[in-house]
Design a protein around this motif. Sequence first.
Motif, PDB file in Angstrom:
ATOM      1  N   TRP A 435      24.735 -35.250  16.052  1.00 29.01           N
ATOM      2  CA  TRP A 435      24.401 -34.720  14.734  1.00 29.01           C
ATOM      3  C   TRP A 435      23.014 -35.133  14.242  1.00 29.01           C
ATOM      4  N   ILE A 436      22.571 -36.337  14.574  1.00 24.71           N
ATOM      5  CA  ILE A 436      21.310 -36.856  14.016  1.00 24.71           C
ATOM      6  C   ILE A 436      20.204 -36.913  15.062  1.00 24.71           C
ATOM      7  N   ARG A 439      20.437 -33.395  17.293  1.00 23.49           N
ATOM      8  CA  ARG A 439      20.506 -32.226  16.418  1.00 23.49           C
ATOM      9  C   ARG A 439      21.209 -31.046  17.082  1.00 23.49           C
ATOM     10  N   TRP A 530      18.130 -26.636  14.957  1.00 19.27           N
ATOM     11  CA  TRP A 530      19.503 -27.120  15.020  1.00 19.27           C
ATOM     12  C   TRP A 530      20.360 -26.218  15.929  1.00 19.27           C
ATOM     13  N   GLU A 531      20.969 -26.824  16.957  1.00 20.11           N
ATOM     14  CA  GLU A 531      21.898 -26.183  17.888  1.00 20.11           C
ATOM     15  C   GLU A 531      21.308 -24.933  18.559  1.00 20.11           C
TER      16      GLU A 531
END
Length: 592
Positions: A435-436, A439, A530-531
């Motif tokens: 998540w951090i 990412r 992101w993703e």
Amino acid sequence: MVNLNPVPAVQAWAGGIKHAFSSKQAWNEFIHTEGNADGKHSWTNEDLRPSSLAQTNWHWWNFCLFWLGMGFGNWTLGSSIVGAGLTWYEAMFVVIIASLVAGLCMAFNSRAASNYHVGYPVLLRTCFGMYGHYWPVLARGCCALLWVSVLNFEGGAYVSTMINCIVGNSWNNLPVQFPASVGTTVQRFIGFLIFWAIELPFCSLRPYQLKWLYTFKAWTLGPGVIGLLIYCLVQSNGKLASDAALAGVTLAKGGTLGWLFVSNVNSAMGNWSTFIANMPDFSRYATSPKATMWTHILFVPIPAALGGIIGIFGTSALQKAWGVTLWNQWDVMDAILEHQWTGGMRLFVFLESFIAALFLFGSILGANLLPFASDVTALFPTYFNLTRGMWFCCIISLALMPWKILASANGFLAFLGGYGIFMGPTAAIMMVDYWIVRRGNIRIWDAYTSNPGSTYMYFHGFNLNAVIAYFSGMIIPFVGFIGTFGVSVPDGATRLDDLGWYISSIVAGLMYVILCKIFPLKNIDPDMPWEKLALEFKEEREREDVEDTLEANVDESISDAAAEKVMEEEQEKGLATTVSVAEVRGTYHHSS
């Protein structure tokens, strides 16, 4: 529609055995996993690779039903917290807080698996390294094996009670009995063997084939525990015992109450800590990341709180009616038969015991057998897949003689209850890494190679940031954990162990983020959206599925008009963009 006919599966298995002895090549193909017939070291097999589109069949409602069935099984959890010296409403808040935290962690730790459709071991490779992932895999696998053995024995207790309901008191007066030195009775041993034997065929099923079991479990467990609660309240005429009588100890107050409350929240996490780490093994079969997010946030705490409250009220009612405090459901079943030995009550106890055994059955499969199989598959991918791993675990668990384990030492049970300090840091690092730090971007195909310089080899196969963060979190409560085995340790160390899961997880997660800021990982592009890689992987899977479908349905006699119709249908579904007539006929070859 689930096919419950075992004959085709048995015939296929027997045919495979027969073919294995036909030649040396056939034998090598049989003992090695798919694609590993050469016997060389491998990082992959059919269960380590990303799940296919056909296997990703867990929708959001399947996860809701899964946790509905798990949550209502918390009868013992809530009532045992009261036994520690808290009131019933304080115990309720303990369960709610712990389950909320657990639900959030499960939701966060499911995201990577539901995007890339791989399990716990493969995701560990991306954050711990190709060789660094072996320790957390081994730690989880060993504990899962021990839990399978212990829970199978507990399931056997319910089977023994069911047999008692059927055959009557003759079951308790068998002419042959074990000597006391064995550590169990003939009845419990027979129940254990029956429960274990029923479990064996399920070792051949993967999670995407077990949705029906968890659905059945969800619809039976709730009515079962509510029915048991109603019985308990009828016995006490709707009255409950006082908190002091129920706890059996002086109720805590002031600072002592505060610390007891906080430590019980940590202890309650032990009920879900394994699932936090295990969820990738289920979430890899999710239809989309949305199927695993809010379902965990809502359907972990709500059923868990209801199940805990039901257990507290049921235990309190029986304490008021009979003057005894019975925390465990199997003790409740035996007590009911002692008080009311009638045909109707025997049927009631039989059904309640069946439902309780079903809860354990689902927990063993999802929280222990599957994780062990996933871990041993990662350790020995050339020889083990999920089904082989589950069969191996089930057979070995029989040889562990769980009645000896349970009777041997409190230290063993303390270890099982406290190993969250080993799993908490692992889950925390997995979450913050995805998540951090990363990412949401994982180069998933690079998690299957250990060539020098490859993406997840880091420093000789170890991500030092993850290794340092893991031990930084684990070491703080470790001294207090040693104290649970009877070793004298300072009071401060014991207090730290009382908060072991929270301390180890928070420290490990924070340390990993800080280390990645100071020593950035070279395999991460900080400017990547992101993703972005998750989206590309999704498109790749869908494109390959279309290509495979076209190849599997090749027909050289198909007309141009029919081919164009197939092309148009695929494009309308959004699964294909530019597919020619020749490709529909099967001349398009897989090239990824």
